[in-house]
Design an enzyme around this catalytic site. Structure first.
Site, PDB file in Angstrom:
ATOM      1  N   SER A 145       0.864  -1.251   0.054  1.00 44.06           N
ATOM      2  CA  SER A 145       0.075   0.046  -0.034  1.00 44.06           C
ATOM      3  C   SER A 145       0.945   1.464   0.063  1.00 44.06           C
ATOM      4  CB  SER A 145      -0.905  -0.010   1.370  1.00 44.06           C
ATOM      5  OG  SER A 145      -1.513   1.224   1.518  1.00 44.06           O
ATOM      6  N   TYR A 158      -1.909  -1.184  10.137  1.00 43.36           N
ATOM      7  CA  TYR A 158      -2.015  -1.513   8.688  1.00 43.36           C
ATOM      8  C   TYR A 158      -0.823  -0.964   8.001  1.00 43.36           C
ATOM      9  CZ  TYR A 158      -3.794  -1.310   4.102  1.00 43.36           C
ATOM     10  OH  TYR A 158      -4.225  -1.600   2.589  1.00 43.36           O
TER      11      TYR A 158
END
Length: 249
Positions: A145, A158
């Site tokens: 990401s 995350y």
């Protein structure tokens, strides 16, 4: 739509392939000629819709339920792909979780749920797939990401899990490369899916204004990149994380 010849004869396993980016990847690989196994955790209706779309694209497909946070289920997922089509050339791992919590709520349960799905899942799928993949010529693509490089407040666990995925593919490239198997990661920015609907409602205008292309990314934008990495043309890219966010700074 008739299948193209770029991936003709190849078999792809797409975990998290029932929705969002994973579904777009499954359909793109099918359109490029691959037969596709769609891995999903619980949404059987969405998985069956993707299989129907694959058939429309002229490709054979099969849906298999598995929770990639459980290594034994990763082994079963790969085994069922082999049972269905007799080979495995491409692994795309689009499964994972994306829960953001502030520091005071980011407890051990949050950490383990995130890392089990996003990091252990990537490792376990790779361990299960690599011994049976086409070698040379196998392709493994995981998802990182842009938040691994530019995290936001509340995204600490995350973001750390996605940074771990990038480190994982770089390290595993050293082991899998001599066998002719490439492994890479794609790091998307905000992509318009059901998972990001709330963020886009709240911050869509700001995201567009910060993106040089002045739009929100679509699943097909990422699917095209994954298809390239899965193809013969992507064979000299290995161990890398490719950021795909429209040029956002």
């Amino acid at each position: 739509m008739a299948a193209k010849s770029g991936l003709a004869g190849k078999v792809a396993l797409v975990s998290g392939g029932s929705r969002g980016i994973g579904a777009a990847v499954a359909l793109r690989l099918a359109r490029d000629g691959a037969r596709v196994v769609v891995g999903y955790r619980s949404d059987v209706a969405s998985a069956e819709r993707v299989i129907a779309e694959l058939a429309t694209a002229g490709s054979m497909g099969q849906a298999v339920a598995a929770d990639i946070a459980r290594p034994k289920e990763c082994e079963r997922l790969v085994a069922q792909a082999l049972e269905a089509f007799g080979r495995l050339d491409i692994l795309v791992n689009a499964a994972g979780v994306a829960t953001y919590l502030p520091l005071e709520e980011a407890d051990a349960d949050h950490f383990h749920a995130t890392f089990d799905a996003n990091v252990l899942g990537a490792l376990a799928l790779t361990r299960a797939a690599a011994p049976v993949m086409t070698a040379p010529g196998g392709r493994i693509i995981h998802f990182s990401s842009r938040l691994a490089q530019t995290p936001l407040a509340g995204s600490s666990v995350y973001a750390a899990s996605k940074a771990a995925v990038s480190a994982l593919v770089l390290a595993l490239a050293q082991e899998l490369g001599p066998r002719g198997i490439t492994i890479n990661a794609v790091a998307p920015g905000v992509i318009e899916t059901d998972m990001t609907a709330g963020v886009i409602r709240e911050r869509g205008d700001a995201i567009r204004s910060l993106t040089p292309l002045r739009r929100i990314g679509q699943p097909e934008d990422i699917a095209g990149l994954v298809a390239f990495l899965a193809s013969d043309d992507g064979g000299w890219i290995n161990g890398r994380t490719i950021r795909a966010d429209g040029g956002m700074l």
